[in-house]
Scaffold this motif. Structure first.
Motif, PDB file in Angstrom:
ATOM      1  N   MET A 426       0.817  -1.211   0.000  1.00 48.68           N
ATOM      2  CA  MET A 426       0.000   0.000   0.000  1.00 48.68           C
ATOM      3  C   MET A 426       0.851   1.261   0.000  1.00 48.68           C
ATOM      4  O   MET A 426       1.955   1.285   0.553  1.00 48.68           O
ATOM      5  CB  MET A 426      -0.952   0.008   1.194  1.00 48.68           C
ATOM      6  N   GLY A 427       0.308   2.304  -0.612  1.00 48.09           N
ATOM      7  CA  GLY A 427       0.984   3.580  -0.671  1.00 48.09           C
ATOM      8  C   GLY A 427       0.012   4.701  -0.947  1.00 48.09           C
ATOM      9  O   GLY A 427      -1.207   4.515  -0.914  1.00 48.09           O
ATOM     10  N   SER A 428       0.572   5.867  -1.250  1.00 49.31           N
ATOM     11  CA  SER A 428      -0.237   7.077  -1.405  1.00 49.31           C
ATOM     12  C   SER A 428      -0.283   7.615  -2.826  1.00 49.31           C
ATOM     13  O   SER A 428      -1.204   8.341  -3.182  1.00 49.31           O
ATOM     14  CB  SER A 428       0.331   8.178  -0.505  1.00 49.31           C
ATOM     15  N   ASP A 429       0.753   7.301  -3.650  1.00 44.98           N
ATOM     16  CA  ASP A 429       0.953   7.976  -4.930  1.00 44.98           C
ATOM     17  C   ASP A 429       1.129   9.473  -4.723  1.00 44.98           C
ATOM     18  O   ASP A 429       0.776  10.271  -5.582  1.00 44.98           O
ATOM     19  CB  ASP A 429      -0.195   7.698  -5.904  1.00 44.98           C
ATOM     20  N   ALA A 430       1.663   9.863  -3.561  1.00 41.84           N
ATOM     21  CA  ALA A 430       1.885  11.285  -3.304  1.00 41.84           C
ATOM     22  C   ALA A 430       2.716  11.887  -4.449  1.00 41.84           C
ATOM     23  O   ALA A 430       3.666  11.268  -4.922  1.00 41.84           O
ATOM     24  CB  ALA A 430       2.628  11.466  -1.978  1.00 41.84           C
ATOM     25  N   PRO A 431       2.293  13.077  -4.956  1.00 39.62           N
ATOM     26  CA  PRO A 431       1.335  14.018  -4.383  1.00 39.62           C
ATOM     27  C   PRO A 431      -0.110  13.823  -4.818  1.00 39.62           C
ATOM     28  O   PRO A 431      -0.945  14.700  -4.542  1.00 39.62           O
ATOM     29  CB  PRO A 431       1.855  15.359  -4.913  1.00 39.62           C
ATOM     30  N   VAL A 432      -0.435  12.717  -5.520  1.00 34.55           N
ATOM     31  CA  VAL A 432      -1.819  12.502  -5.948  1.00 34.55           C
ATOM     32  C   VAL A 432      -2.743  12.478  -4.731  1.00 34.55           C
ATOM     33  O   VAL A 432      -3.813  13.101  -4.733  1.00 34.55           O
ATOM     34  CB  VAL A 432      -1.933  11.219  -6.774  1.00 34.55           C
ATOM     35  N   THR A 433      -2.360  11.741  -3.699  1.00 32.95           N
ATOM     36  CA  THR A 433      -3.010  11.870  -2.389  1.00 32.95           C
ATOM     37  C   THR A 433      -1.893  12.075  -1.364  1.00 32.95           C
ATOM     38  O   THR A 433      -0.748  11.681  -1.595  1.00 32.95           O
ATOM     39  CB  THR A 433      -3.846  10.632  -2.014  1.00 32.95           C
ATOM     40  N   PRO A 434      -2.178  12.688  -0.240  1.00 40.71           N
ATOM     41  CA  PRO A 434      -1.111  13.008   0.713  1.00 40.71           C
ATOM     42  C   PRO A 434      -0.501  11.778   1.370  1.00 40.71           C
ATOM     43  O   PRO A 434      -1.128  10.719   1.463  1.00 40.71           O
ATOM     44  CB  PRO A 434      -1.840  13.877   1.755  1.00 40.71           C
ATOM     45  N   LEU A 435       0.734  11.917   1.819  1.00 41.32           N
ATOM     46  CA  LEU A 435       1.321  10.924   2.709  1.00 41.32           C
ATOM     47  C   LEU A 435       0.450  10.837   3.956  1.00 41.32           C
ATOM     48  O   LEU A 435       0.254  11.834   4.643  1.00 41.32           O
ATOM     49  CB  LEU A 435       2.743  11.334   3.089  1.00 41.32           C
ATOM     50  N   ASP A 436      -0.079   9.657   4.247  1.00 44.77           N
ATOM     51  CA  ASP A 436      -1.037   9.524   5.354  1.00 44.77           C
ATOM     52  C   ASP A 436      -1.227   8.040   5.652  1.00 44.77           C
ATOM     53  O   ASP A 436      -2.244   7.445   5.281  1.00 44.77           O
ATOM     54  CB  ASP A 436      -2.368  10.173   4.980  1.00 44.77           C
ATOM     55  N   PRO A 437      -0.263   7.396   6.318  1.00 41.39           N
ATOM     56  CA  PRO A 437      -0.341   5.932   6.432  1.00 41.39           C
ATOM     57  C   PRO A 437      -1.532   5.414   7.205  1.00 41.39           C
ATOM     58  O   PRO A 437      -2.186   4.455   6.762  1.00 41.39           O
ATOM     59  CB  PRO A 437       0.985   5.569   7.106  1.00 41.39           C
ATOM     60  N   TRP A 438      -1.843   5.990   8.365  1.00 42.74           N
ATOM     61  CA  TRP A 438      -3.001   5.486   9.101  1.00 42.74           C
ATOM     62  C   TRP A 438      -4.296   5.786   8.342  1.00 42.74           C
ATOM     63  O   TRP A 438      -5.242   4.983   8.381  1.00 42.74           O
ATOM     64  CB  TRP A 438      -3.057   6.084  10.504  1.00 42.74           C
ATOM     65  N   GLY A 439      -4.345   6.923   7.641  1.00 48.13           N
ATOM     66  CA  GLY A 439      -5.508   7.199   6.810  1.00 48.13           C
ATOM     67  C   GLY A 439      -5.660   6.187   5.696  1.00 48.13           C
ATOM     68  O   GLY A 439      -6.783   5.816   5.306  1.00 48.13           O
ATOM     69  N   THR A 440      -4.534   5.719   5.156  1.00 49.00           N
ATOM     70  CA  THR A 440      -4.557   4.687   4.121  1.00 49.00           C
ATOM     71  C   THR A 440      -5.119   3.381   4.674  1.00 49.00           C
ATOM     72  O   THR A 440      -5.956   2.725   4.040  1.00 49.00           O
ATOM     73  CB  THR A 440      -3.139   4.479   3.573  1.00 49.00           C
ATOM     74  N   VAL A 441      -4.662   2.989   5.857  1.00 51.68           N
ATOM     75  CA  VAL A 441      -5.174   1.764   6.484  1.00 51.68           C
ATOM     76  C   VAL A 441      -6.673   1.894   6.740  1.00 51.68           C
ATOM     77  O   VAL A 441      -7.457   0.965   6.477  1.00 51.68           O
ATOM     78  CB  VAL A 441      -4.409   1.479   7.781  1.00 51.68           C
ATOM     79  N   ARG A 442      -7.081   3.058   7.244  1.00 51.11           N
ATOM     80  CA  ARG A 442      -8.515   3.293   7.484  1.00 51.11           C
ATOM     81  C   ARG A 442      -9.303   3.175   6.185  1.00 51.11           C
ATOM     82  O   ARG A 442     -10.388   2.575   6.150  1.00 51.11           O
ATOM     83  CB  ARG A 442      -8.715   4.676   8.110  1.00 51.11           C
ATOM     84  N   ALA A 443      -8.793   3.759   5.096  1.00 47.63           N
ATOM     85  CA  ALA A 443      -9.522   3.734   3.827  1.00 47.63           C
ATOM     86  C   ALA A 443      -9.714   2.312   3.316  1.00 47.63           C
ATOM     87  O   ALA A 443     -10.755   1.995   2.722  1.00 47.63           O
ATOM     88  CB  ALA A 443      -8.777   4.574   2.792  1.00 47.63           C
ATOM     89  N   ALA A 444      -8.730   1.437   3.528  1.00 49.74           N
ATOM     90  CA  ALA A 444      -8.875   0.043   3.097  1.00 49.74           C
ATOM     91  C   ALA A 444      -9.860  -0.714   3.978  1.00 49.74           C
ATOM     92  O   ALA A 444     -10.645  -1.538   3.498  1.00 49.74           O
ATOM     93  CB  ALA A 444      -7.518  -0.651   3.117  1.00 49.74           C
ATOM     94  N   ALA A 445      -9.827  -0.442   5.272  1.00 50.01           N
ATOM     95  CA  ALA A 445     -10.715  -1.149   6.207  1.00 50.01           C
ATOM     96  C   ALA A 445     -12.154  -0.666   6.116  1.00 50.01           C
ATOM     97  O   ALA A 445     -13.079  -1.417   6.449  1.00 50.01           O
ATOM     98  CB  ALA A 445     -10.194  -0.966   7.631  1.00 50.01           C
ATOM     99  N   PHE A 446     -12.345   0.574   5.680  1.00 44.77           N
ATOM    100  CA  PHE A 446     -13.698   1.136   5.567  1.00 44.77           C
ATOM    101  C   PHE A 446     -13.948   1.603   4.140  1.00 44.77           C
ATOM    102  O   PHE A 446     -14.441   2.698   3.898  1.00 44.77           O
ATOM    103  CB  PHE A 446     -13.874   2.276   6.574  1.00 44.77           C
ATOM    104  N   HIS A 447     -13.576   0.748   3.201  1.00 46.88           N
ATOM    105  CA  HIS A 447     -13.810   0.968   1.768  1.00 46.88           C
ATOM    106  C   HIS A 447     -15.257   1.388   1.553  1.00 46.88           C
ATOM    107  O   HIS A 447     -16.175   0.913   2.236  1.00 46.88           O
ATOM    108  CB  HIS A 447     -13.512  -0.343   1.044  1.00 46.88           C
TER     109      HIS A 447
END
Length: 546
Positions: A426-447
């Protein structure tokens, strides 16, 4: 968090105690010992007493959580840093707001030969259109400006910048009244990036590395290439990371390999693979992702940059040379071309060799049961960005607008990928979306599409250990004896075991489960705060007053 320290005249031994250590070696661990750059022991607070007098440093965690540092498996460091230090429109809420920010940025940077900005997304604005060239000419006072869409697959530019690119009006992707795409975009981007000098580039890269460290990210995968950055950009970043305390950087170079010279270039640049953003297609937001059926809001199927034969030739050449290959593929037709091409390469060089190479696909958003099965068969890693769904998914999001609601619901099927045994990074593709690791985990868990959700633990693993596995390291990204001492310390609150099943309680705190807990990432709640980031046993970030 308090500590006792000793002089650093030899490899140091550090004891962390009095917290929660996220480790599969001991789900109840509250302490950890690090020797030099390696985890030496994890265990209980009582057992930690036996180490207390023989270490150089004692870190008292005061209940904080220790986890492996995150790996962001897809970034563009210079572009991210330019957004961090310059004009960033990711949170602009209207065209009017965006133009006001352009005017302010132009006034604040009178010495810049070319103004640079990123992040506009007209699909989120009430005006529903990007800024026109005339509006940008007025906002900048007639100066050169290059302004990328959020997905970086199209851009708008001022007349003064276009004047610096001879012949641009004859290139594919040029339209006088629409954003630039394709060859026209690449030519204008090259001219804009040529204005970034060595000092400005290093300033941007340092900003990205510092932001990553402050977010608990210990490793970045830089996805460089001839159409999105430059050779100097990649070598400069790798050199900076090597000589500066901070996150590790693994580099990829996205250029098709057609012979020995291409293979040599990848190695000379210090890249670990001819992979990353080697474009098979573009993006959904810019209508350039390649589809089997036409867009719902445009009378075409997008753009194909590489076909099955080109994919097969690249993968076979890389595999024969012991080099990792990979591609950017978003649309279903692009993903199908990749799977078919890798399968053709497997017929030529052998399936076992293909699987052992761990070739990777970036984004891989529009998947079908057949292409998911192909990923599993061929040992392909899916390098994914859950924030895409958080921002553009849902019944009323940009994906639904581009594809229609039915097709949009199929995007980013993380649960199906994991069920099939496909490795995720998993990653961010920053600057497409911001660096935000816990937000990334949240987004996958609450798709936004419930059937695609995965557990917080699975998402966390994909964002830590998954990134290491994607570069062929199975011994890292986890806190066990012998692993690299890359870890982060967090103020995290109560730890829970969250699962993606809304029919039952969303979490458990029962310690009898033997599953290490993680922070509660329920949407709307506060994300953990990074107190310290350590890479190879060396502190690269400490929160002030910590």
């Amino acid at each position: 968090m308090t500590e006792r320290t000793a002089p650093e005249d030899r490899p140091r031994t550090v004891l962390l105690r009095g917290g929660e250590v996220h480790s599969p070696a001991d789900p109840f661990a509250t302490a950890m010992v690090v020797e030099g750059d390696t985890v030496a022991w994890v265990g209980s607070e009582g057992a930690a007493d036996s180490f207390a007098d023989g270490v150089d440093e004692v870190v008292r965690l005061d209940g904080a959580l220790v986890t492996p540092a995150f790996t962001d498996a897809h970034v563009h460091a210079t572009a991210t840093g330019l957004a961090l230090t310059g004009l960033d429109l990711l949170d602009a809420d209207s065209l009017t707001d965006a133009l006001a920010r352009v005017r302010a940025h132009a006034a604040a940077r009178p010495g810049d030969r070319v103004l640079l900005g990123h992040g506009w997304d007209a699909s989120r604005w009430p005006e529903r259109r990007p800024p026109s060239r005339a509006e940008l000419d007025a906002a900048t006072g007639g100066r050169p400006l290059y302004l990328t869409r959020a997905d970086v697959h199209s851009a708008v530019a001022t007349s003064a910048l276009l004047d610096l690119v001879p012949g641009v009006t004859e290139l594919p992707g040029y339209h006088p009244d629409q954003p630039l795409t394709g060859d026209a975009h690449h030519a204008v981007r090259a001219a804009a990036h040529a204005s970034v000098g060595t000092a400005q580039r290093e300033e941007a890269q340092r900003a990205t590395l510092a932001r990553a460290a402050a977010l608990g990210i210990g490793t970045l995968h830089e996805c460089a290439g001839p159409t999105i950055s430059s050779e100097d950009d990649l070598t400069g970043l790798l050199g900076l990371a090597a000589r500066t305390p901070g996150p590790r950087v693994t580099g990829y170079w996205a250029e098709a390999v057609t012979g020995p010279a291409g293979l040599a270039k990848v190695r000379e640049l210090g890249a670990v693979g001819a992979a990353g953003d080697l474009f098979v297609d573009g993006s959904l937001g810019s209508h350039t992702a390649c589809l089997h059926e036409a867009y719902a809001d445009a009378p075409h199927t997008g753009t194909a940059y590489l076909d099955t034969d080109a994919v097969a030739a690249h993968v076979a050449a890389c595999t024969e040379a012991g080099l990792q290959a990979g591609f950017h593929a978003i649309g279903d037709a692009a993903v199908s071309a990749v799977v078919a091409g890798v399968r053709t390469a497997a017929e030529a060089v052998g399936l076992d060799r293909i699987r052992a190479a761990r070739h990777r696909i970036e984004h891989a958003e529009m998947l079908t049961p057949e292409t998911i099965a192909g990923f599993a068969e061929l040992g392909l890693t899916a390098s994914v960005q859950p924030a895409f769904d958080a921002i553009w998914g849902g019944e009323d999001g940009m994906y639904a607008e581009r594809l229609g609601a039915d097709r949009a619901r199929t995007l980013n099927p993380y649960a199906a990928l994991l069920r099939a045994g496909v490795p995720l990074a998993m990653g961010s593709d920053a600057p497409v979306t911001p660096l935000d690791p816990w937000g990334t985990v949240r987004a996958a868990a609450f798709h936004r599409t419930p059937e695609h959700r995965i557990s917080v633990r699975a998402a966390f693993t994909a964002h830590t250990r998954g990134g290491w596995r994607a570069v062929g390291r199975d011994d890292a990204g986890v806190l066990v004896p012998g692993a690299p001492a890359d870890y982060a310390v967090w103020a995290a609150g109560e730890l829970v075991v969250q699962v993606p099943d809304s029919r039952v309680a969303d979490w458990s705190t029962d310690p009898r489960s033997g599953t290490p807990g993680l922070p509660d990432l329920t949407p709307g709640g506060r994300l953990p705060e990074c107190l310290r980031t350590v890479v190879a046993g060396r502190t690269v970030y400490a929160r002030p007053n910590e």
